[in-house]
Write a protein that holds these residues in place. Structure first.
Motif, mmCIF file in Angstrom:
data_model
loop_
_atom_site.group_PDB
_atom_site.id
_atom_site.type_symbol
_atom_site.label_atom_id
_atom_site.label_comp_id
_atom_site.label_asym_id
_atom_site.label_seq_id
_atom_site.Cartn_x
_atom_site.Cartn_y
_atom_site.Cartn_z
ATOM 1 N N HIS A 120 -5.099 -5.831 -34.994
ATOM 2 C CA HIS A 120 -5.135 -5.468 -33.764
ATOM 3 C C HIS A 120 -3.837 -5.493 -32.979
ATOM 4 C CE1 HIS A 120 -9.478 -6.960 -33.919
ATOM 5 N NE2 HIS A 120 -9.078 -7.989 -34.565
ATOM 6 N N PRO A 121 -3.069 -4.283 -33.443
ATOM 7 C CA PRO A 121 -1.860 -4.138 -32.978
ATOM 8 C C PRO A 121 -1.736 -3.994 -31.311
ATOM 9 C CG PRO A 121 -2.942 -2.142 -33.712
ATOM 10 C CD PRO A 121 -3.741 -3.192 -34.312
ATOM 11 N N VAL A 122 -2.647 -3.448 -30.736
ATOM 12 C CA VAL A 122 -2.640 -3.319 -29.211
ATOM 13 C C VAL A 122 -2.593 -4.681 -28.668
ATOM 14 C CG1 VAL A 122 -3.557 -2.232 -27.154
ATOM 15 C CG2 VAL A 122 -3.522 -0.826 -29.303
ATOM 16 N N LEU A 123 -3.644 -5.360 -28.859
ATOM 17 C CA LEU A 123 -3.830 -6.765 -28.365
ATOM 18 C C LEU A 123 -2.741 -7.611 -28.609
ATOM 19 C CD1 LEU A 123 -7.725 -7.453 -29.059
ATOM 20 C CD2 LEU A 123 -6.600 -6.869 -27.098
ATOM 21 N N ASN A 124 -2.208 -7.428 -29.805
ATOM 22 C CA ASN A 124 -0.895 -8.546 -30.287
ATOM 23 C C ASN A 124 0.161 -8.166 -29.529
ATOM 24 O OD1 ASN A 124 0.204 -10.381 -32.324
ATOM 25 N ND2 ASN A 124 1.488 -8.469 -32.662
ATOM 26 N N THR A 125 0.590 -6.695 -29.236
ATOM 27 C CA THR A 125 1.661 -6.538 -28.601
ATOM 28 C C THR A 125 1.411 -6.889 -27.043
ATOM 29 O OG1 THR A 125 2.140 -4.662 -29.877
ATOM 30 C CG2 THR A 125 3.188 -4.707 -28.024
ATOM 31 N N GLY A 126 0.276 -6.541 -26.484
ATOM 32 C CA GLY A 126 -0.041 -6.821 -25.100
ATOM 33 C C GLY A 126 -0.170 -8.214 -24.749
ATOM 34 N N SER A 127 -0.276 -9.071 -25.654
ATOM 35 C CA SER A 127 -0.465 -10.540 -25.276
ATOM 36 C C SER A 127 1.045 -11.250 -25.506
ATOM 37 C CB SER A 127 -1.168 -11.307 -26.265
ATOM 38 O OG SER A 127 -0.869 -11.236 -27.690
ATOM 39 N N GLN A 128 1.834 -10.503 -26.404
ATOM 40 C CA GLN A 128 3.149 -10.749 -26.528
ATOM 41 C C GLN A 128 3.985 -10.798 -25.294
ATOM 42 O OE1 GLN A 128 5.213 -10.001 -30.176
ATOM 43 N NE2 GLN A 128 3.638 -11.275 -31.437
#
Length: 637
Positions: A120-128
């Motif tokens: 989940h690259p988008v969710l991971n980057t957005g949450s960070q």
């Protein structure tokens, strides 16, 4: 960082993986496989939970602290493994000493984060990024000192950008160190994020004021420039809105902002020195105000001392009033007879008394009355007393003090006998004497502002006066100032000269009381200030401050092109050419600005000195936090 292939997928692990024994490395791979939902002998199950992965990503995005979370979890697991291993299957247990258990747990934690990031690259980057913004926004909002945050101008903006860049570099470098990454790279990225965010915030913050200026047009922009100049002049005079309003109130309704300090006055001078509508507006207003100085001073004195009167007329009125009040009493007393006692007979036989009685016969005859020498009535003795008064005055003027003293003793003895024998006569004399004391007070009041009258002398005199005498005394003082004003070329300056001389302000307070005297003194101070503003605007040298004001307020000076070329100053020459090409627009802009300054200087709006809080600093910390928070986790995959 080492990359492992687990069930056909690439997984990055920490450098500590290489320091494990072969058995521990196999156990770590199995743990990673289980966290990915697969084992060596089974097909991959469902992906890790999204909610758990987003929470871990948010926490990991927090600068510095996020880089230590996995290490803290691994240390906790390694410490508790001997106690908790029994709760897990053998393939899920941490083996070896504490260091080995720690590296196994840390590899598992990092592997889980990597797996979620790959799925989940988008969710991971957005949450960070969200974690970074949430944690750095409060820091960015308080990082700039309040004085620097509120300071206007390009230099202050550059200072805020530089400071935020330094803070971002410190934060980025510390975060990179905590994550075991390049400190230099982290500091550079943090500096770029902090400075860039502040720069964007400064630019966005300026947009509303630029938009307002464009919407308001040329006149609106001129008013904005004028407002900034007025604030700058006010700061030079250390003026706040409260201080300005208090001073305007003290100086009265004719005071304006131009009167509130030397730099404000020199601002008026700078406006009045350039031809145009602003000069005409300012000079006409100041001249019109100066023409009313005498009327304002007169009004202030009328309010404090009473209206201007003619002392001679007042004295005549007092004389007529005392005569009219005493006449009926004298007529009643004249009809009475004076008993001739032995003492009275001896008194009338004295030579001085016989001469006075002869003079009384002449005075009475001139008044149309007849005196019987053989029958001394009250009227005959009253005329005798008047004749004695004349003789006393003559001897005093001639310096015959002994003769005057004997005559006064004879007169007092005569009056004592008459007052006891005829009470109506004593009452008539008291009425006439009261009016005489008022007349004397009127005359003495005209000397109150002379150097011969000290405050102590005035205090003693006032203590012995009744209300009528004090009123007459005050009227005499008012007349003294009126006479001074009437003989001077500038009546307002003449009044100021009288009231400012010696102890006259102290004497004025004794005469009127503190509050009325203070109001009159404030009116005098106001006229002095108004005259100073007029002098600053229309004349005088004060070269240094005038040059400073000319630097603050735009004029019509141009750079000489030919002279600059001959002196090889090509930049100045180019500037001169540009000024001439745009001279029409520049002159029009400056004229509008001067006109707006003139209107402001002639106003009473003390809010012009209120500091303006720059709006860009409310936006900049959020932009800085966005860039810092979004930049720091960039290398965490």
């Amino acid at each position: 960082m080492p990359t492992l292939t687990v069930n056909g997928r690439d997984v990055q692990v920490g450098d500590e993986f290489l320091r494990l024994s072969p058995e521990q490395q196999n156990a770590t791979v199995d743990e990673i496989a289980r966290s990915m939902g697969v084992s060596g002998n089974s097909s991959p199950p469902e992906a890790p939970g999204i909610a758990n992965g987003i929470g871990r990503g948010f926490a990991t995005g927090v600068p510095v602290i996020g880089g230590l979370l996995n290490k803290a979890d691994a240390a906790t697991n390694a410490t508790l493994a001997p106690v908790l291993n029994g709760l897990f299957s053998p393939d899920q247990q941490l083996q070896g000493d504490w260091s080995q258990r720690y590296h196994q747990a840390l590899a598992a934690q990092n592997g889980a984060d990597q797996q979620f990031a790959q799925q989940h690259p988008v969710l991971n980057t957005g949450s960070q990024i969200a974690g970074g913004i949430a944690s750095t926004a409060p820091l960015a909002a308080v990082a700039i000192p309040s004085r620097l945050a509120q300071a206007p101008g390009l230099l202050a903006g550059a200072g805020r950008i530089g400071l935020t860049g330094l803070e971002g570099a410190a934060l980025g470098g510390t975060d990179a160190y905590a994550r075991g990454q390049s400190v230099t790279q982290g500091a550079a990225m943090g500096a770029a994020g902090g400075a860039g965010g502040q720069a964007i915030g400064e630019a966005l913050g300026a947009i509303p004021s630029i938009a307002r200026s464009l919407m308001r047009g040329a006149n609106g922009r001129a008013e904005d420039r004028a407002a900034g100049i007025i604030r700058q002049l006010g700061q030079s005079d250390a003026l706040s809105p409260a201080q300005a309003q208090a001073e305007l109130s003290r100086l009265g309704p004719d005071a304006t902002l131009a009167d509130l300090g030397p730099n404000m006055q020199q601002g008026a001078r700078a406006v009045a020195s350039a031809p145009g509508s602003a000069q005409q507006r300012l000079v006409e207003a100041l001249t019109r105000r100066a023409d009313g100085a005498g009327q304002r001073i007169t009004g202030a004195m009328d309010a404090a001392l009473g209206p201007r009167t003619n002392v001679l007329d007042s004295a005549d009125q007092i004389s007529a009033s005392r005569s009219a009040a005493a006449r009926p009493l004298y007529e009643q007393a004249y009809a009475s007879e004076v008993p001739m006692t032995e003492d009275m007979q001896k008194l009338l036989t004295r030579p001085s008394m016989q001469r006075a009685f002869a003079g009384a016969q002449k005075l009475a005859a001139d008044a149309g009355h007849e005196i019987d020498p053989e029958k001394p009535t009250v009227m005959a003795l009253d005329y005798t007393k008047r004749a004695l008064d004349d003789s006393i005055s003559s001897n005093l003027r001639a310096g015959n003090n002994n003769e005057a003293r004997i005559l006064m003793e004879n007169r007092n003895a005569l009056l004592e006998h008459m007052d006891k024998a005829v009470p109506e006569y004593a009452q008539a004399r008291r009425v006439f004497s009261d009016y005489s004391s008022v007349a004397n007070a009127l005359q003495e009041g005209q000397k109150v502002f002379s150097n011969a009258t000290t405050p102590d002398m005035l205090a003693r005199s006032l203590a012995n006066m009744n209300d009528a005498e004090k009123q007459a005394f005050t009227e005499g003082a008012r007349q003294q100032i009126a006479q001074t004003m009437g003989t001077a070329r500038n009546d307002a300056n003449a009044a100021k000269g009288v009231l400012d001389k010696g102890y006259n302000r102290e004497k004025l307070a004794l005469l009127l009381g503190n509050d009325p005297a203070s109001r009159l003194n404030n009116a005098v101070d106001a006229e002095r200030t108004f005259a100073g503003t007029m002098q600053a605007a229309r004349g005088g040298s004060m070269t240094d401050r005038n040059i400073l004001a000319q630097q603050i307020i735009p004029g019509d000076q141009k750079t000489p092109v030919l002279r600059s070329l001959l002196n090889l100053r090509f930049g100045d020459a180019a500037l001169g050419v540009g000024e001439r090409l745009a001279s029409g627009a520049i002159n029009a802009r400056n004229e509008r600005t001067r006109d707006a300054i003139a209107r402001a200087l002639l106003s009473r709006d003390a809010s012009a000195f209120a500091p303006v809080a720059p709006t860009q600093n409310k936006i900049a910390p959020n932009i800085a936090a966005l860039l810092v928070g979004g930049t720091l986790p960039a290398e965490r995959q």
